[in-house]
Design a protein around this motif. Structure first.
Motif, PDB file in Angstrom:
ATOM      1  N   ALA A 555       0.861  -1.187   0.000  1.00  0.00           N
ATOM      2  CA  ALA A 555       0.000   0.000   0.000  1.00  0.00           C
ATOM      3  C   ALA A 555       0.891   1.227   0.000  1.00  0.00           C
ATOM      4  CB  ALA A 555      -0.932   0.007   1.206  1.00  0.00           C
ATOM      5  N   ALA A 556       0.332   2.362  -0.406  1.00  0.00           N
ATOM      6  CA  ALA A 556       1.051   3.631  -0.419  1.00  0.00           C
ATOM      7  C   ALA A 556       0.282   4.645   0.411  1.00  0.00           C
ATOM      8  CB  ALA A 556       1.240   4.142  -1.841  1.00  0.00           C
ATOM      9  N   ALA A 570      -1.918   6.921  -7.490  1.00  0.00           N
ATOM     10  CA  ALA A 570      -3.189   6.227  -7.744  1.00  0.00           C
ATOM     11  C   ALA A 570      -3.602   6.321  -9.204  1.00  0.00           C
ATOM     12  CB  ALA A 570      -4.284   6.805  -6.850  1.00  0.00           C
ATOM     13  N   GLY A 571      -3.294   7.450  -9.847  1.00  0.00           N
ATOM     14  CA  GLY A 571      -3.686   7.627 -11.245  1.00  0.00           C
ATOM     15  C   GLY A 571      -2.677   7.120 -12.249  1.00  0.00           C
ATOM     16  N   PHE A 576      -0.499  -1.087  -6.123  1.00  0.00           N
ATOM     17  CA  PHE A 576      -0.792  -1.137  -4.695  1.00  0.00           C
ATOM     18  C   PHE A 576      -2.223  -1.599  -4.445  1.00  0.00           C
ATOM     19  CE2 PHE A 576       2.456   2.182  -5.269  1.00  0.00           C
ATOM     20  CZ  PHE A 576       3.461   1.666  -4.462  1.00  0.00           C
ATOM     21  N   ARG A 577      -2.406  -2.284  -3.325  1.00  0.00           N
ATOM     22  CA  ARG A 577      -3.748  -2.768  -2.983  1.00  0.00           C
ATOM     23  C   ARG A 577      -4.621  -1.658  -2.398  1.00  0.00           C
ATOM     24  NH1 ARG A 577      -4.043  -8.734  -0.310  1.00  0.00           N
ATOM     25  NH2 ARG A 577      -2.908  -9.926  -1.902  1.00  0.00           N
ATOM     26  N   ALA A 578      -4.013  -0.656  -1.790  1.00  0.00           N
ATOM     27  CA  ALA A 578      -4.771   0.450  -1.190  1.00  0.00           C
ATOM     28  C   ALA A 578      -3.874   1.670  -1.143  1.00  0.00           C
ATOM     29  CB  ALA A 578      -5.256   0.088   0.211  1.00  0.00           C
ATOM     30  N   THR A 624      -7.580   1.772  -7.670  1.00  0.00           N
ATOM     31  CA  THR A 624      -7.114   1.322  -6.365  1.00  0.00           C
ATOM     32  C   THR A 624      -8.022   1.909  -5.292  1.00  0.00           C
ATOM     33  OG1 THR A 624      -4.841   1.336  -7.180  1.00  0.00           O
ATOM     34  CG2 THR A 624      -5.149   1.266  -4.785  1.00  0.00           C
ATOM     35  N   PRO A 625      -8.472   1.117  -4.325  1.00  0.00           N
ATOM     36  CA  PRO A 625      -9.264   1.677  -3.225  1.00  0.00           C
ATOM     37  C   PRO A 625      -8.487   2.760  -2.493  1.00  0.00           C
ATOM     38  CG  PRO A 625      -9.380  -0.720  -3.228  1.00  0.00           C
ATOM     39  CD  PRO A 625      -8.328  -0.346  -4.221  1.00  0.00           C
ATOM     40  N   MET A 626      -9.165   3.873  -2.197  1.00  0.00           N
ATOM     41  CA  MET A 626      -8.500   5.016  -1.566  1.00  0.00           C
ATOM     42  C   MET A 626      -9.219   5.444  -0.296  1.00  0.00           C
ATOM     43  SD  MET A 626      -7.289   7.430  -4.761  1.00  0.00           S
ATOM     44  CE  MET A 626      -6.269   8.427  -3.671  1.00  0.00           C
TER      45      MET A 626
END
Length: 709
Positions: A555-556, A570-571, A576-578, A624-626
């Motif tokens: 994750a980040a 994210a874009g 990453f998973r989250a 990615t879920p945020m």
């Protein structure tokens, strides 16, 4: 797990919040006493209170607490007499018992023992305390309403605003707010007084000795967020002084103010740079300071040491050690004036350096030299020099331990090496107010080389259980700034809380980070989505290749600029998973004009650069879920960024809300928090939500959230 069962404080959030936090350091004029402040939870566990502690400079005696009150005490400094001055809003026993809640006042704790007493008050409170080292002069700042001639009139005007329930502020300039607070309606002014008998009067209720405060500066916003120093004899106050610049901007200058007459004169007024952090030499003849050039969208800032004569009004300032490729963060003088003790970021640390003047002294023609003094893998702050120049005292911090008081033997440093080359020395820990907590893992250093040949390094915090047969999930943490570095303990973003739950935490310094030279900053200047992003991905690739790291569970996370970069990540990748994005920049066209100091942003990017580097343009590519986190009182990154990001995620991202409104994204909103989320219980909620979100998406665990959410 109960508190008693937790192997370290990082395994239990309540125990973590209970850890004392040391900050600030002051050394008595005779070098025999050190004081610091310690912040702890209050009785209700909903706020913080601070007390003054004494630390033995020899390291023999244990630290002892000097003050205790519900309101707490802070900003401790020594008067020339050895008395301790501090500020506090605790009740004054000599005041009118029917008075309203007291404002922050200046208190004095006698060097020879006895009770602390109030020595100065102001209707709007007192701060910015500085005392002369060889005279009984003390200067304070006090906010005063612009229409008031002095403190007496200020009190009447404040009462009038209170009676009318007025909160309106009429501005005539820019900025109008800063970080987490509104500017105005009052404005800081400087005052001066003498602790000697000639200028001390009886308190209003018969109390002992109050200072007669004389006003040195008048109305105006020139002293917003100012920094000051006094000459040792107390005759001159040197302060930063804000002046208006083109484009609704401000620029920092230095002025010298005669404390007897209030007359002022400019010391440093560079149209191309800000001047700050003034430090007066022991002989009162020189002022060292930090100079930061005003940026353009094409050129990053250059930060250097400056020197200006205080007793030669026509002398021009000069830049020192212009070829030293580091940015100074603080400066103090050696007692004999032969050099400056400087701190600067370097390679994920913040060492102490010694700048030595040539044989002809400050202002001379001979070149200066700069040497590293400390060998520790740590950052040093609040550096103080012993009166005889034999030692330094400072707070030492790193990701291995929070701030603690230390002694640095300058004599030992001077005696090392040969042929003029000296070897850095390790600092010796003193007996501070709080021992360092046990850590739930180990800290190591990693680095990689990017495609363009740049070296990128990072700290990696690993849980003790991480091994090739039990690799740890990885959290990439991206620092804010962006002109910053992962070099010092953070109570708000503390990797050990995540390590205690089995995560490995990567703390990299990508392009734009400080401590790696001017070219490393310039690599990312005006192009946030370029080298800073590719540097982060390169160091993540390198760490994921380690056997004790699980590359399939990552994750980040980032806050402020780190939040911007989390949005950019994210874009631009779904590796990453989250992703957790805190106080983040989302739409740069919107952010630029609405941040608290928009003129600085205008110097950093052109509209075209901002458009090219704006994360909101890539919302459709976010898969990615945020978890979005924002405080409503954040003025540096206004709440509009979080609100727009949240709406865009639900309507335009690659993971939009379903027809029934359900979503994998979450928004943790704090109506009364600022850029940092400071209230203890809010900080606890922050970690609870973050850990639950990561657990759900990285560990495939059922999220556990407190019922009160």
């Amino acid at each position: 797990m109960t508190q008693d069962d937790a192997p370290t404080p990082f395994h239990d959030l309540d125990r973590y919040l209970e850890l004392p936090r040391v900050g600030g350091l002051a050394l008595s004029p005779d070098g025999m006493r050190l004081v610091t402040t310690v912040q702890t939870l209050d009785a209700k566990r909903t706020g913080w209170t601070t007390a003054v502690w004494e630390v033995d400079p020899t390291g023999v005696a244990p630290a002892r607490r000097l003050t205790r009150s519900r309101k707490g005490e802070s900003s401790a400094v020594f008067a020339a007499s050895g008395d301790v001055l501090f500020t506090s809003a605790r009740p004054d026993p000599d005041a009118d018992k029917d008075a309203e809640e007291p404002r922050t006042a200046l208190w004095l704790l006698p060097a020879d023992g006895g009770e602390a007493r109030v020595v100065a008050t102001a209707p709007g409170g007192i701060g910015g305390v500085v005392a002369a080292r060889a005279a009984d002069v003390v200067s304070v700042a006090a906010p005063v309403l612009p229409g008031a001639a002095g403190l007496a009139e200020d009190e009447k005007l404040r009462q009038d605003r209170t009676d009318r329930k007025l909160s309106a502020i009429l501005h005539a300039g820019y900025p109008v707010r800063h970080w987490d607070h509104d500017l105005g309606p009052d404005e800081d002014r400087r005052f001066v007084g003498s602790l000697g008998a000639g200028e001390v009067t009886t308190g209003s209720a018969g109390g002992e000795g109050r200072l007669t405060l004389r006003q040195l500066t008048g109305p105006g916003r020139q002293l917003d967020e100012h920094e000051v120093d006094l000459t040792p004899d107390g005759t001159t106050l040197v302060t930063t002084w804000n002046v208006a610049d083109l484009g609704a901007a401000q620029r920092g200058t230095l002025v010298a103010i005669d404390t007897a007459t209030g007359e002022s004169r400019a010391l440093v007024d560079d149209p191309d740079a800000d001047a700050f952090a003034p430090a007066v030499s022991a002989d009162g003849r020189w002022v060292a300071y930090v100079s930061e050039t005003i940026t353009t969208p094409e050129q990053s800032p250059v930060v250097r040491l400056g020197l200006v004569s205080l007793d030669s009004p026509d002398a021009d300032p000069e830049i020192l050690a212009d070829d030293w490729d580091r940015w100074p963060t603080s400066v103090v003088w050696l007692p004999d004036g032969s050099g400056l003790v400087v701190t600067a970021d370097e390679d994920g640390r913040g060492p102490v350096f010694l700048l030595t003047f040539g044989a002809d002294g400050p202002g001379g023609q001979e070149p200066v030299t700069v040497e590293r003094v400390t060998a520790d893998d740590a950052t040093f702050t609040d550096v103080r020099v012993a009166p005889d120049g034999s030692a330094l005292y400072a707070l030492r911090t790193s990701y291995a331990a929070p701030s603690e008081p230390v002694r640095i033997d300058l004599a030992a440093f001077a005696a090392t090496g040969a042929a003029g080359e000296r070897t850095p020395v390790a600092a010796d820990a003193l007996r501070g107010p709080s021992p360092a907590p046990a850590l739930p893992g180990t800290l190591t250093e990693v680095e990689t080389t990017t495609a363009d040949g740049a070296r990128v390094r990072a700290w990696l915090a690993l849980p003790g259980t991480a091994a090739a047969d039990a690799p740890a999930p990885l959290l990439l943490w991206i620092h804010g700034g962006p002109l910053s570095t992962w070099s010092a303990w953070s109570w708000r973003w503390n990797p050990w809380l995540m390590v205690a739950r089995g995560y490995a935490v990567l703390l990299p310094d990508p392009a734009l980070s400080t401590g790696y030279g001017q070219d490393f900053v310039q690599r990312g200047w005006g192009a946030w989505g370029g080298a800073p992003f590719t540097d982060l991905m390169a160091i993540t690739d390198a760490v994921e290749a380690l056997p004790e790291v699980d590359a399939t569970r990552t994750a980040a996370m980032g806050g402020s600029f780190g939040g911007y970069m989390a949005n950019w990540v994210a874009g631009h990748t779904d590796r990453f998973r989250a992703i957790v994005t805190h106080a983040s920049l989302w739409a740069l066209d919107q952010f630029g004009p609405t941040t608290d100091h928009a003129y600085y942003w205008a110097r950093e990017m052109t509209p075209e650069m901002a458009e090219a580097n704006s994360p909101h343009r890539f919302v459709a590519d976010i898969r990615t879920p945020m978890l979005v986190i924002h405080g409503d009182k954040d003025y540096r990154v206004p709440i509009g960024e979080g609100l727009r990001l949240w709406r865009d995620l639900l309507t335009e991202s690659g993971l939009p809300a379903a027809d029934d409104g359900s979503t994998v994204h979450r928004f943790l909103y704090f109506p009364d928090e600022n850029h940092w989320v400071l209230a203890p219980q809010h900080a606890k909620v922050w970690y609870q939500v973050v850990l639950a979100y990561l657990g759900e998406h990285v560990l495939d665990a059922e999220p556990e959230l407190p019922a009160y959410l």
